[in-house]
Scaffold this motif. Structure first.
Motif, PDB file in Angstrom:
ATOM      1  N   THR A  76      18.969   5.086  28.984  1.00  0.00           N
ATOM      2  CA  THR A  76      17.667   4.790  28.391  1.00  0.00           C
ATOM      3  C   THR A  76      17.817   4.088  27.053  1.00  0.00           C
ATOM      4  N   LEU A  77      18.760   4.567  26.236  1.00  0.00           N
ATOM      5  CA  LEU A  77      18.974   3.945  24.932  1.00  0.00           C
ATOM      6  C   LEU A  77      19.463   2.506  25.080  1.00  0.00           C
ATOM      7  N   ASP A  78      20.326   2.268  26.079  1.00  0.00           N
ATOM      8  CA  ASP A  78      20.777   0.896  26.334  1.00  0.00           C
ATOM      9  C   ASP A  78      19.597   0.010  26.723  1.00  0.00           C
ATOM     10  N   ALA A  79      18.730   0.583  27.585  1.00  0.00           N
ATOM     11  CA  ALA A  79      17.549  -0.182  28.000  1.00  0.00           C
ATOM     12  C   ALA A  79      16.620  -0.434  26.816  1.00  0.00           C
ATOM     13  N   TYR A  80      16.482   0.583  25.943  1.00  0.00           N
ATOM     14  CA  TYR A  80      15.642   0.410  24.756  1.00  0.00           C
ATOM     15  C   TYR A  80      16.210  -0.661  23.835  1.00  0.00           C
ATOM     16  N   GLN A  81      17.538  -0.651  23.699  1.00  0.00           N
ATOM     17  CA  GLN A  81      18.164  -1.648  22.837  1.00  0.00           C
ATOM     18  C   GLN A  81      17.929  -3.052  23.382  1.00  0.00           C
ATOM     19  N   ASP A  82      18.025  -3.187  24.716  1.00  0.00           N
ATOM     20  CA  ASP A  82      17.743  -4.487  25.334  1.00  0.00           C
ATOM     21  C   ASP A  82      16.296  -4.901  25.079  1.00  0.00           C
ATOM     22  N   LYS A  83      15.386  -3.915  25.197  1.00  0.00           N
ATOM     23  CA  LYS A  83      13.969  -4.221  24.981  1.00  0.00           C
ATOM     24  C   LYS A  83      13.716  -4.596  23.520  1.00  0.00           C
ATOM     25  N   GLY A 164      12.337  16.150  25.651  1.00  0.00           N
ATOM     26  CA  GLY A 164      13.134  16.713  26.738  1.00  0.00           C
ATOM     27  C   GLY A 164      12.650  16.330  28.117  1.00  0.00           C
ATOM     28  N   GLU A 165      11.585  15.540  28.209  1.00  0.00           N
ATOM     29  CA  GLU A 165      11.061  15.141  29.517  1.00  0.00           C
ATOM     30  C   GLU A 165      11.982  14.103  30.147  1.00  0.00           C
ATOM     31  N   ARG A 166      12.247  14.285  31.445  1.00  0.00           N
ATOM     32  CA  ARG A 166      13.117  13.349  32.148  1.00  0.00           C
ATOM     33  C   ARG A 166      12.378  12.035  32.370  1.00  0.00           C
ATOM     34  N   ILE A 167      13.044  10.946  31.996  1.00  0.00           N
ATOM     35  CA  ILE A 167      12.451   9.624  32.132  1.00  0.00           C
ATOM     36  C   ILE A 167      12.977   8.938  33.386  1.00  0.00           C
ATOM     37  N   CYS A 168      14.262   9.114  33.640  1.00  0.00           N
ATOM     38  CA  CYS A 168      14.870   8.476  34.808  1.00  0.00           C
ATOM     39  C   CYS A 168      14.503   9.223  36.092  1.00  0.00           C
ATOM     40  N   LYS A 169      14.374   8.483  37.166  1.00  0.00           N
ATOM     41  CA  LYS A 169      14.124   9.035  38.490  1.00  0.00           C
ATOM     42  C   LYS A 169      15.279   8.648  39.412  1.00  0.00           C
ATOM     43  N   MET A 170      15.471   9.451  40.469  1.00  0.00           N
ATOM     44  CA  MET A 170      16.503   9.153  41.453  1.00  0.00           C
ATOM     45  C   MET A 170      15.890   8.347  42.591  1.00  0.00           C
ATOM     46  N   CYS A 171      16.577   7.263  42.977  1.00  0.00           N
ATOM     47  CA  CYS A 171      16.058   6.390  44.028  1.00  0.00           C
ATOM     48  C   CYS A 171      16.353   6.973  45.408  1.00  0.00           C
ATOM     49  N   LEU A 172      15.371   6.876  46.286  1.00  0.00           N
ATOM     50  CA  LEU A 172      15.496   7.401  47.644  1.00  0.00           C
ATOM     51  C   LEU A 172      16.530   6.627  48.453  1.00  0.00           C
ATOM     52  N   CYS A 174      19.062   3.934  47.280  1.00  0.00           N
ATOM     53  CA  CYS A 174      20.410   3.671  46.754  1.00  0.00           C
ATOM     54  C   CYS A 174      21.010   4.867  46.027  1.00  0.00           C
ATOM     55  N   LYS A 175      20.208   5.934  45.832  1.00  0.00           N
ATOM     56  CA  LYS A 175      20.665   7.166  45.177  1.00  0.00           C
ATOM     57  C   LYS A 175      21.141   6.917  43.743  1.00  0.00           C
ATOM     58  N   ARG A 176      20.562   5.917  43.087  1.00  0.00           N
ATOM     59  CA  ARG A 176      20.861   5.658  41.681  1.00  0.00           C
ATOM     60  C   ARG A 176      19.654   6.044  40.834  1.00  0.00           C
ATOM     61  N   GLU A 177      19.926   6.332  39.542  1.00  0.00           N
ATOM     62  CA  GLU A 177      18.830   6.645  38.640  1.00  0.00           C
ATOM     63  C   GLU A 177      18.228   5.353  38.087  1.00  0.00           C
ATOM     64  N   PHE A 178      16.917   5.381  37.847  1.00  0.00           N
ATOM     65  CA  PHE A 178      16.241   4.207  37.312  1.00  0.00           C
ATOM     66  C   PHE A 178      15.080   4.653  36.436  1.00  0.00           C
ATOM     67  N   ILE A 179      14.631   3.740  35.572  1.00  0.00           N
ATOM     68  CA  ILE A 179      13.485   3.994  34.705  1.00  0.00           C
ATOM     69  C   ILE A 179      12.263   3.353  35.356  1.00  0.00           C
TER      70      ILE A 179
END
Length: 230
Positions: A76-83, A164-172, A174-179
């Motif tokens: 998430t922090l990497d994504a925030y930095q990109d944003k 503490g809320e989870r931001i990432c979700k698990m993909c049905l 590819c089984k990877r996490e995503f925002i």
């Protein structure tokens, strides 16, 4: 020769028999009590062992969750930095373009007003410059709205992460996490078919997907789309 007489059989009295039986019963009772105590101790140890196993399993699960949260926050922090980089680049571009355009329009307006003769052509050029300026202002306003929205989304995600809320979700698929807010078409790469244990058509591996007859070594996925949360 005279036959040898057998030795007389020594019989125990009833009291002696009762004494022996009583001794056996006492010993049996003692051993039974010892066995029961050992069984109870064994059950207690087994219960303690199960408790330790459950505790260890809970610690492993907690460690796994902490690792997932750490990975999620890092992603998430990497994504925030990109944003943030995109926002800064957008602001820099708008600022630079605005300065250039402002100077250009100032020169064009000045040229129009400094002219001694205001012909129809000069009036047309003035109006053209004016409408271009209006369109440029609209463009800047739209860019400002988009940047403000991105900043608000970024702030909202940061607040969720800090709470503490989870931001990432698990993909049905590819089984990877995503925002979810950054989920776009083409991010999810997966195989839509089932895994077959025979032989890959590409490299001869022991397993392949029946959707494209290829394994993970030959193809990460034959389908692309958006992530679908579990």
């Amino acid at each position: 020769m005279e036959a040898q007489q057998p030795n007389p059989v020594a019989y125990m009295s009833e009291r002696e028999v009762q004494t022996i039986i009583s001794s056996f019963r006492s010993a049996l009772t003692m051993y039974t009590n010892e066995v029961e105590k050992l069984q109870m101790k064994n059950e207690a140890l087994h219960s303690d062992l199960q408790g330790e196993i459950t505790k260890a399993s809970g610690l492993q699960e907690e460690l796994k969750n902490l690792q997932l949260i750490s990975q999620e926050k890092s992603t998430t922090l990497d994504a925030y930095q990109d944003k943030i980089n995109l926002i800064e680049a957008g602001l820099s571009k708008i600022s630079t373009t605005h300065a250039t355009k402002s100077q250009e329009y100032n020169e064009r307006f000045k040229k129009s007003f400094d002219s001694d003769t205001h012909t129809e052509k000069s009036t047309e050029n003035f109006m053209k410059t004016f409408y271009e300026l209006v369109e440029t202002i609209k463009f800047y306003e739209q860019q400002n709205i988009l940047l403000r929205k991105s900043t608000e989304d970024l702030q909202d995600d940061l607040e969720k992460m800090n709470s503490g809320e989870r931001i990432c979700k698990m993909c049905l698929h590819c089984k990877r996490e995503f925002i979810p807010k950054q989920n776009k078409d083409g991010d999810c790469v997966y195989h839509s078919g089932k895994l077959k244990y025979y032989s890959c058509k590409g490299c001869g591996d022991d397993a392949y997907y029946n959707c494209c007859n290829k394994c993970m070594k030959c193809s990460e996925g034959c389908r692309r789309g958006k992530h679908i949360p579990l």
